[in-house]
Design a protein around this motif. Structure first.
Motif, PDB file in Angstrom:
ATOM      1  N   GLU A 100       0.824  -1.213   0.000  1.00 38.16           N
ATOM      2  CA  GLU A 100       0.000   0.000   0.000  1.00 38.16           C
ATOM      3  C   GLU A 100       0.859   1.264   0.000  1.00 38.16           C
ATOM      4  O   GLU A 100       0.628   2.210   0.745  1.00 38.16           O
ATOM      5  CB  GLU A 100      -0.956   0.001   1.194  1.00 38.16           C
ATOM      6  N   ARG A 101       1.841   1.277  -0.866  1.00 34.06           N
ATOM      7  CA  ARG A 101       2.721   2.452  -0.968  1.00 34.06           C
ATOM      8  C   ARG A 101       2.108   3.552  -1.824  1.00 34.06           C
ATOM      9  O   ARG A 101       2.420   4.724  -1.655  1.00 34.06           O
ATOM     10  CB  ARG A 101       4.074   2.028  -1.521  1.00 34.06           C
ATOM     11  N   ASN A 102       1.288   3.150  -2.797  1.00 31.71           N
ATOM     12  CA  ASN A 102       0.508   4.096  -3.608  1.00 31.71           C
ATOM     13  C   ASN A 102       1.372   5.151  -4.291  1.00 31.71           C
ATOM     14  O   ASN A 102       1.016   6.331  -4.361  1.00 31.71           O
ATOM     15  CB  ASN A 102      -0.562   4.777  -2.746  1.00 31.71           C
ATOM     16  N   LYS A 103       2.517   4.740  -4.796  1.00 27.64           N
ATOM     17  CA  LYS A 103       3.375   5.668  -5.536  1.00 27.64           C
ATOM     18  C   LYS A 103       2.794   5.921  -6.923  1.00 27.64           C
ATOM     19  O   LYS A 103       2.300   5.008  -7.586  1.00 27.64           O
ATOM     20  CB  LYS A 103       4.779   5.079  -5.688  1.00 27.64           C
ATOM     21  N   GLN A 104       2.860   7.175  -7.390  1.00 28.79           N
ATOM     22  CA  GLN A 104       2.443   7.483  -8.746  1.00 28.79           C
ATOM     23  C   GLN A 104       3.332   6.769  -9.751  1.00 28.79           C
ATOM     24  O   GLN A 104       2.866   6.279 -10.777  1.00 28.79           O
ATOM     25  CB  GLN A 104       2.494   9.005  -8.985  1.00 28.79           C
ATOM     26  N   ASN A 105       4.638   6.730  -9.462  1.00 29.99           N
ATOM     27  CA  ASN A 105       5.585   6.036 -10.321  1.00 29.99           C
ATOM     28  C   ASN A 105       6.381   5.057  -9.457  1.00 29.99           C
ATOM     29  O   ASN A 105       7.384   5.425  -8.843  1.00 29.99           O
ATOM     30  CB  ASN A 105       6.522   7.019 -11.013  1.00 29.99           C
ATOM     31  N   PRO A 106       5.963   3.787  -9.380  1.00 25.97           N
ATOM     32  CA  PRO A 106       6.665   2.826  -8.525  1.00 25.97           C
ATOM     33  C   PRO A 106       8.054   2.479  -9.017  1.00 25.97           C
ATOM     34  O   PRO A 106       8.803   1.796  -8.324  1.00 25.97           O
ATOM     35  CB  PRO A 106       5.742   1.595  -8.560  1.00 25.97           C
ATOM     36  N   PHE A 107       8.420   2.973 -10.207  1.00 23.96           N
ATOM     37  CA  PHE A 107       9.725   2.667 -10.787  1.00 23.96           C
ATOM     38  C   PHE A 107      10.714   3.817 -10.637  1.00 23.96           C
ATOM     39  O   PHE A 107      11.776   3.828 -11.262  1.00 23.96           O
ATOM     40  CB  PHE A 107       9.562   2.336 -12.277  1.00 23.96           C
ATOM     41  N   GLU A 108      10.392   4.795  -9.816  1.00 19.34           N
ATOM     42  CA  GLU A 108      11.191   6.012  -9.743  1.00 19.34           C
ATOM     43  C   GLU A 108      12.636   5.741  -9.346  1.00 19.34           C
ATOM     44  O   GLU A 108      13.562   6.403  -9.842  1.00 19.34           O
ATOM     45  CB  GLU A 108      10.552   7.015  -8.779  1.00 19.34           C
ATOM     46  N   ASN A 109      12.869   4.772  -8.458  1.00 29.20           N
ATOM     47  CA  ASN A 109      14.245   4.474  -8.052  1.00 29.20           C
ATOM     48  C   ASN A 109      15.042   3.883  -9.202  1.00 29.20           C
ATOM     49  O   ASN A 109      16.248   4.149  -9.337  1.00 29.20           O
ATOM     50  CB  ASN A 109      14.248   3.521  -6.858  1.00 29.20           C
ATOM     51  N   ALA A 110      14.381   3.070 -10.028  1.00 32.79           N
ATOM     52  CA  ALA A 110      15.067   2.501 -11.191  1.00 32.79           C
ATOM     53  C   ALA A 110      15.461   3.607 -12.173  1.00 32.79           C
ATOM     54  O   ALA A 110      16.570   3.596 -12.715  1.00 32.79           O
ATOM     55  CB  ALA A 110      14.184   1.470 -11.869  1.00 32.79           C
TER      56      ALA A 110
END
Length: 622
Positions: A402-412
């Motif tokens: 339930e992190r609900n990030k807009q872009n879950p790939f931001e760290n990549a």
């Protein structure tokens, strides 16, 4: 401008849950192994009978085996590589210097004779006839007694013995968390042969490639040791330790138990053993049994108990978004030196925070699909293994935790940008062992590989991306797909031509860099000039924000794609512009309102296009 980007990112459509070439072929092997382990000396003996079927069009006069444990000896290629690479794996070295001025010493180079790893072939015969074989390092070359013709099989019978090395990398004994045995890459493993020839790569530090087949394995070990790993245990009622049927009374006689595992349709076999394991099981609604084996330590029990429903949720997510897990069990086992995937199981270090424990499980479990069902050559195409796994596990964690990030790939994306700007990048087509630095390998395989998929969603649309993943699974499960195989699936699903994307992203270090060059009023309209600064082409989404807080989007398809994606912002009016040919460095289009009506213009509000310099991607007129 950040507020406009964030506001418009919320408008993105969410991520929702090839036919095989006629000339495709792959080899097949069936293993039968019986192994006896001495837990005092960490030495073991084994017999191996394998039936190797030659499905290739070629007559084979030789075969190769991997002897992975031979890497853990002073003077091995793995040892020398640790001493010569600029940034050695810190798990495998000791720093004799300081953090500022490190002086790394290979742990392998310090191993004593009773601490090294080895695998020795004692005898080998083909269909009852002795064969000539020659072992060099981690590879043994075998000259067959009789050539193996297309469509025929041979039985190869081997006697071997081995010694488990001190835990240094993946495999080994007596890990930092005191796990007794992490038995991975532990047996003589037949090398893969395909249309490219033999893949008899030495074990220097990267990952693996194997022949599809079936395993029948018996492991004899002191009766106090509990095993978890690949395969389905056949004699649980004799073994106990949570493998027996409910209500069964288990009597363990003698000093040793023989564990009997059968693993169908896999390309590897791994196990771990420890006398202090707790063994929990969880039955999932889909009929897959989850096993959890971890040390009996009070400080980690709560995390490992809480991990179990999360693992079931991960399994469900991957089943829905890739394809159904086909085996009867999956085991999460404390062992190894970090996290590493194997057939039907993973070995992970267990003394972690809960978030980290879920994270490593999410990643390694996703490898059950992207490697153990879709078995790419990890040495040649590590980005298809690690990158695809990172993509789907980041999506899964974003939902399940339930992190609900807009872009879950931001760290990549962040890591890829660091690589692209570092001057250290090498093309993703570089063999895994041939990267100059571990950093360059890691970012290329994990981060740039993940961005490959996330950005493909920008190019073809998020729904088509997820459809592509499911179709890829459907067409290539239990096979050895290549980058081109995946590209062709994406092309068939999307209707676009995508060779340019695979070529530029994986075979070059070309970067993406677009910018807004000029905005000029032209009567009742506004002329916008975009420019391509980097060498890599892309289709371009442009968002226009008006002073009345309404929005409009413009889409410039890339000409060489020969198609246009569906509107990613269905609640906004979109204008599809004429295609932009790559050779033209600039591109003009008109907005049908005066410049005075415009608050801002933004290239790619989703931020899923990996533009290396976003400083010129937005302009504000406030």
């Amino acid at each position: 401008m950040k507020k406009f980007i964030v506001a418009c990112s919320a408008l993105l459509v969410g991520f929702v849950a090839v036919a095989q070439n006629d000339c495709y072929w792959q080899q097949h092997v069936d293993y039968r192994m019986e192994v006896d382990m001495d837990v005092k000396t960490f030495r073991y003996t084994g017999t191996q009978e394998l039936v190797y079927t030659n499905n290739s069009p070629d007559v084979l006069d030789k075969v190769f085996y991997h002897l992975y444990f031979n890497a853990f000896q002073p003077g091995s290629e793995m040892d020398v590589r640790l001493k010569t690479i600029e940034d050695p794996d810190k798990r495998m070295v000791t720093n004799k210097g300081t953090k500022e001025e490190p002086e790394f010493e290979s742990r392998i180079g310090k191993l004593k004779p009773d601490e090294i790893g080895y695998l020795d072939v004692k005898s080998l015969a083909q269909d009852g006839k002795p064969v000539v074989y020659d072992a060099e390092g981690t590879i043994v070359e075998v000259k067959l007694a009789s050539p193996l013709k297309p469509g025929t099989s041979a039985k190869l019978v081997m006697e071997f013995e081995g010694q488990v090395p001190l835990q240094i990398r993946r495999s080994g004994r007596n890990s930092a968390e005191s796990v007794a045995l992490s038995m991975t890459q532990w047996y003589p493993k037949l090398a893969e042969y395909d249309a490219e020839g033999w893949h008899a790569d030495p074990y220097i530090g990267r990952e693996f490639h194997g022949v599809w087949g079936n395993f029948d394995v018996k492991i004899s070990i002191d009766k106090d040791y509990i095993i978890g790993g690949t395969g389905n245990l056949q004699n649980g009622d004799e073994i106990g330790y949570g493998y027996e049927k409910p209500g069964t009374k288990v009597k363990r006689k003698g000093k040793k138990l023989t564990w009997h595992f059968i693993a169908p349709d896999v390309h590897d076999f791994a196990w771990a053993a420890d006398p202090e394991y707790i063994h929990d099981t969880l039955e999932t609604p889909g009929g897959v049994t989850l096993h959890f084996l971890y040390k009996d330590k009070a400080e980690i029990k709560e995390n490992w108990k809480n991990l179990q429903p999360k693992t079931a949720a991960l399994l469900d997510f991957y089943n829905k978004n890739i394809g159904p897990y086909p085996w009867k069990q999956y085991s999460v086992i404390q062992g190894g030196d970090g996290g590493m995937e194997y057939a039907m199981c993973t070995l992970i270090t267990g003394e972690r925070s809960f978030g980290s424990l879920v994270g490593v499980t999410a990643h390694e479990m996703a490898h059950a699909w992207f490697q153990h069902l879709l078995a790419t050559n990890e040495s040649k195409h590590p980005w298809m293994d690690e990158g695809f796994t990172s993509f789907i596990s980041d999506l899964a964690e974003n939902e399940i935790m339930e992190r609900n990030k807009q872009n879950p790939f931001e760290n990549a994306y962040r890591s890829y940008f660091m690589l692209a700007m570092s001057g250290k990048e090498q093309p993703q087509t570089t063999h895994g062992d041939r990267y100059a630095m571990n950093m360059a390998y890691s970012y290329a395989a994990y981060s740039k590989g993940e961005v490959f998929l996330a950005q493909l969603g920008y190019i073809i649309g998020q729904d088509k991306l997820m459809e592509t993943l499911r179709k890829y699974y459907e067409d290539f499960k239990f096979k050895h797909p290549t980058p081109n195989d995946f590209k062709r699936v994406a092309e068939k699903v999307s209707g676009f031509q995508l060779d340019w994307y695979l070529t530029d992203w994986t075979m070059t270090t070309n970067t993406i860099d677009y910018g807004i060059k000029a905005v000029k009023e032209s009567g009742d309209s506004t002329k916008v000039t975009l420019e391509r600064i980097g060498l890599m082409p892309m289709p371009i989404d442009v968002l226009v924000v008006y002073n009345d807080d309404t929005y409009e989007t413009f889409y410039a398809p890339l000409r060489m794609m020969h198609g246009e994606k569906a509107n990613p912002y269905p609640n906004l009016e979109r204008t599809v512009l004429p295609s932009w040919a790559w050779a033209y460095p600039t591109y003009e289009f008109s907005i049908g309102r005066p410049k005075s009506d415009i608050k801002a213009i933004v290239i790619d509000p989703s931020e899923l296009m990996a533009d290396v310099d976003k400083s010129n991607n937005a302009i504000s007129f406030e």
